[in-house]
Design an enzyme around this catalytic site. Sequence first.
Site, PDB file in Angstrom:
ATOM      1  N   GLY A  69      12.969  -1.441  25.609  1.00  0.00           N
ATOM      2  CA  GLY A  69      13.469  -2.608  24.742  1.00  0.00           C
ATOM      3  C   GLY A  69      14.180  -1.907  23.960  1.00  0.00           C
ATOM      4  N   HIS A 106      44.061 -12.795  16.380  1.00  0.00           N
ATOM      5  CA  HIS A 106      44.840 -11.971  17.336  1.00  0.00           C
ATOM      6  C   HIS A 106      45.334 -10.600  16.609  1.00  0.00           C
ATOM      7  CE1 HIS A 106      46.351 -10.253  21.071  1.00  0.00           C
ATOM      8  NE2 HIS A 106      47.337 -10.140  20.371  1.00  0.00           N
ATOM      9  N   LYS A 117       0.749  -1.446  -0.077  1.00  0.00           N
ATOM     10  CA  LYS A 117       0.013   0.052  -0.072  1.00  0.00           C
ATOM     11  C   LYS A 117       0.685   1.058  -0.051  1.00  0.00           C
ATOM     12  CE  LYS A 117      -0.669   0.097   5.139  1.00  0.00           C
ATOM     13  NZ  LYS A 117       0.211   1.133   5.467  1.00  0.00           N
ATOM     14  N   GLY A 166       8.749  -1.582   3.656  1.00  0.00           N
ATOM     15  CA  GLY A 166       8.031  -2.060   5.101  1.00  0.00           C
ATOM     16  C   GLY A 166       8.574  -1.324   6.168  1.00  0.00           C
ATOM     17  N   THR A 167       8.301  -1.675   7.539  1.00  0.00           N
ATOM     18  CA  THR A 167       8.851  -0.782   8.779  1.00  0.00           C
ATOM     19  C   THR A 167      10.323  -0.928   8.733  1.00  0.00           C
ATOM     20  OG1 THR A 167       6.886  -1.744   9.797  1.00  0.00           O
ATOM     21  CG2 THR A 167       8.728  -0.691  11.267  1.00  0.00           C
TER      22      THR A 167
HETATM   23  C1  LIG Z   1      12.264   1.910  15.156  1.00  0.00           C
HETATM   24  C2  LIG Z   1      12.421   0.269  15.000  1.00  0.00           C
HETATM   25  C3  LIG Z   1      13.838   0.022  14.589  1.00  0.00           C
HETATM   26  C4  LIG Z   1      13.810  -1.479  14.151  1.00  0.00           C
HETATM   27  N1  LIG Z   1      15.092  -2.073  14.390  1.00  0.00           N
HETATM   28  C5  LIG Z   1      15.234  -3.313  13.927  1.00  0.00           C
HETATM   29  C6  LIG Z   1      16.353  -3.896  13.644  1.00  0.00           C
HETATM   30  O1  LIG Z   1      17.702  -3.373  13.848  1.00  0.00           O
HETATM   31  N2  LIG Z   1      16.616  -5.177  13.583  1.00  0.00           N
HETATM   32  C7  LIG Z   1      15.526  -6.035  13.622  1.00  0.00           C
HETATM   33  O2  LIG Z   1      15.539  -7.235  12.859  1.00  0.00           O
HETATM   34  N3  LIG Z   1      14.342  -5.436  13.590  1.00  0.00           N
HETATM   35  C8  LIG Z   1      14.206  -4.355  13.900  1.00  0.00           C
HETATM   36  N4  LIG Z   1      12.752  -3.637  13.874  1.00  0.00           N
HETATM   37  C9  LIG Z   1      11.492  -4.776  13.689  1.00  0.00           C
HETATM   38  C10 LIG Z   1      11.487  -4.783  12.276  1.00  0.00           C
HETATM   39  O3  LIG Z   1      11.323  -3.541  11.582  1.00  0.00           O
HETATM   40  C11 LIG Z   1      10.085  -5.771  12.039  1.00  0.00           C
HETATM   41  O4  LIG Z   1      10.218  -6.756  12.944  1.00  0.00           O
HETATM   42  C12 LIG Z   1       9.988  -5.899  10.707  1.00  0.00           C
HETATM   43  O5  LIG Z   1      10.092  -4.918   9.841  1.00  0.00           O
HETATM   44  C13 LIG Z   1       8.642  -6.913  10.354  1.00  0.00           C
HETATM   45  O6  LIG Z   1       8.664  -7.242   8.991  1.00  0.00           O
HETATM   46  P1  LIG Z   1       7.286  -7.771   8.384  1.00  0.00           P
HETATM   47  O7  LIG Z   1       7.713  -8.032   7.036  1.00  0.00           O
HETATM   48  O8  LIG Z   1       6.684  -8.538   9.088  1.00  0.00           O
HETATM   49  O9  LIG Z   1       6.455  -6.243   8.384  1.00  0.00           O
HETATM   50  P2  LIG Z   1       6.540  -4.522   8.068  1.00  0.00           P
HETATM   51  O10 LIG Z   1       7.995  -4.334   7.653  1.00  0.00           O
HETATM   52  O11 LIG Z   1       5.674  -4.071   9.065  1.00  0.00           O
HETATM   53  O12 LIG Z   1       6.001  -4.437   6.614  1.00  0.00           O
HETATM   54  C14 LIG Z   1       4.500  -4.744   6.413  1.00  0.00           C
HETATM   55  C15 LIG Z   1       4.292  -3.951   5.244  1.00  0.00           C
HETATM   56  O13 LIG Z   1       3.081  -4.570   4.962  1.00  0.00           O
HETATM   57  C16 LIG Z   1       2.305  -3.192   4.206  1.00  0.00           C
HETATM   58  N5  LIG Z   1       0.860  -3.503   4.510  1.00  0.00           N
HETATM   59  C17 LIG Z   1       0.223  -3.577   5.570  1.00  0.00           C
HETATM   60  N6  LIG Z   1      -1.117  -3.823   5.316  1.00  0.00           N
HETATM   61  C18 LIG Z   1      -1.379  -3.997   3.751  1.00  0.00           C
HETATM   62  C19 LIG Z   1      -2.451  -4.252   3.248  1.00  0.00           C
HETATM   63  N7  LIG Z   1      -3.559  -4.432   3.639  1.00  0.00           N
HETATM   64  N8  LIG Z   1      -2.270  -4.179   1.710  1.00  0.00           N
HETATM   65  C20 LIG Z   1      -0.784  -3.980   1.367  1.00  0.00           C
HETATM   66  N9  LIG Z   1       0.328  -3.769   2.005  1.00  0.00           N
HETATM   67  C21 LIG Z   1      -0.009  -3.675   3.334  1.00  0.00           C
HETATM   68  C22 LIG Z   1       2.881  -2.012   5.226  1.00  0.00           C
HETATM   69  O14 LIG Z   1       2.840  -0.749   4.360  1.00  0.00           O
HETATM   70  C23 LIG Z   1       4.363  -2.698   5.036  1.00  0.00           C
HETATM   71  O15 LIG Z   1       5.014  -2.217   4.125  1.00  0.00           O
HETATM   72  C24 LIG Z   1      12.554  -2.276  14.220  1.00  0.00           C
HETATM   73  C25 LIG Z   1      11.391  -1.718  14.210  1.00  0.00           C
HETATM   74  C26 LIG Z   1      11.479  -0.299  14.669  1.00  0.00           C
HETATM   75  C27 LIG Z   1       9.957   0.236  14.788  1.00  0.00           C
END
Ligand SMILES: Cc1cc2nc3c(=O)[nH]c(=O)nc-3n(C[C@H](O)[C@H](O)[C@H](O)COP(=O)(O)OP(=O)(O)OC[C@H]3O[C@@H](n4cnc5c(N)ncnc54)[C@H](O)[C@@H]3O)c2cc1C
Length: 464
Positions: A183, A443, A36, A42-43
């Site tokens: 955390g 080392h 979307k 993503g995040t």
């Molecule tokens: C500040 C911060 C720092 C972080 N640092 C780390 C780190 O250093 N190392 C680490 O391993 N993890 C880290 N994380 C956690 C990590 O970002 C998440 O665990 C990871 O992004 C999860 O991946 P995901 O693919 O499940 O979802 P996401 O990365 O959240 O992606 C989900 C995607 O789905 C899309 N979406 C949602 N609903 C719909 C829909 N209905 N239709 C189409 N698209 C949709 C969203 O727009 C998004 O792009 C961090 C998180 C935060 C908030």
Amino acid sequence: MPDQDFDLIILGSGPGGYVAGIRAGQLGLRTALVEKDPKLGGTCTLRGCIPTKALLHTAAVLDEIRDAGTHGIQVPAPQLDVAKAQARKRSIVDKNSKGIEFLLKKNKVTGLHGRGRLTGPNQVEVDGPQGKKTYSAKNILIATGSVPRDIPIAPADGRRILNSDHVLELERVPQSLAVLGAGAVGTEFASIYASFGAKVTLVEMLPRILPIEDEEVSAGLEKALRKRGIDVLAGTKLTAVEQTDSGVRLSLEGGKKPTVEAELLLVAIGRRPVTEDLGLEALGIQLDRGYVQVNEFMQTAAPHIYAIGDVVPTPWLAHVASSEGILAVEHMAGQPAKPLNYDRVPSCTYCDPEVGSVGLTEAKARERGYAVQTGKFPFSALGKARILGRSEGFVKVVRETKYDELLGVHIVGAHATDLIAEACVALQMEATNEELFRTMHAHPTLAEGVAEAAHAASGHAIHI
Ligand SMILES: Cc1cc2nc3c(=O)[nH]c(=O)nc-3n(C[C@H](O)[C@H](O)[C@H](O)COP(=O)(O)OP(=O)(O)OC[C@H]3O[C@@H](n4cnc5c(N)ncnc54)[C@H](O)[C@@H]3O)c2cc1C
């Protein structure tokens, strides 16, 4: 079954969805990925892992320059240009996002821009800039991730009460920042803004910071953060937030301070899965507190619908999401698929000093009934740590005494998040502690600390 448009439709392009898309392409599945957001990643790429680590690196450079005098290098006090640091961060994020786009194209994954929802067991409706369109697929993968969680007494307003999305876009350094939640996310922002010059207070309701880590690691990190001037208030509950002329006043309970005032409050108490309005319940897929329930191959109650990453109740980490994505796709493609072992998930916090761990903590190992022996080796006894001027921290190894199995490795100190990789390999290969300490380590390196801690766990550290 009638011919479907795709073998697989993935919802979400985070590290779960896009990695699953690449693997599906490699395996020859006709795959579409629905996102979307206008940008992919993503995040993790846009609002998480990548932008935070870019700012943490800027913080590290600033601290190194401040320390230049100890090397005999005289430089004037460094000034942070926040706009430039933010621009650098954005350019790194954009490059990574473009890289994902390229990889998906290379693997022949069709990109569909819009919000996806399931309108039938094999149907996905995509609501995009060109209106609604429906596609069919043999398999569907839910990878819609998570968003910051609000708390009723301090809902984020983007002005004085921020969540991680807001704080990442700050174009100035506040005088003072209170961070709620110690955390990984809260602790990393506390570290960034302390280096940037804000007065930082880190508030945690549980008795210690980074509560999932080994107790000694939490204690070691707390000591190091205090030394950096961060006020750490563990065992402290937030009961109210008031707006003041200059910021916010937090009312606190249980800890050593009844109130804290700060210009800004960052709420980093966790995230909630994005699973509402996806059409899951209508297909008989139950949610538990918003999370999708899956089996060991990431299948939901409807076996051709899989879910991975932050929408399932496994650790909120990019590498977990990616590994689950690969597992799900290999399983649906009929490849030999092996469930993940969640005891082997590396946990990393990129604050200064860093924390990296994998396997069981000492307390968890004892809880599971192992006869445990631990060994600890301080960074202060490592030549390389002295060379780097980074003597704080230690490596701790947890082993069981019956078969000498390595159960866990826990590091707090410089480069801990890179150092933990060898422990991940050792655990994956079910190494004994002796195999770890007999592995020759170069080392002088920080990695010698891992071998020394393993020696210590068997009762014979060399350099101490
Ligand atoms: C500040 C911060 C720092 C972080 N640092 C780390 C780190 O250093 N190392 C680490 O391993 N993890 C880290 N994380 C956690 C990590 O970002 C998440 O665990 C990871 O992004 C999860 O991946 P995901 O693919 O499940 O979802 P996401 O990365 O959240 O992606 C989900 C995607 O789905 C899309 N979406 C949602 N609903 C719909 C829909 N209905 N239709 C189409 N698209 C949709 C969203 O727009 C998004 O792009 C961090 C998180 C935060 C908030």
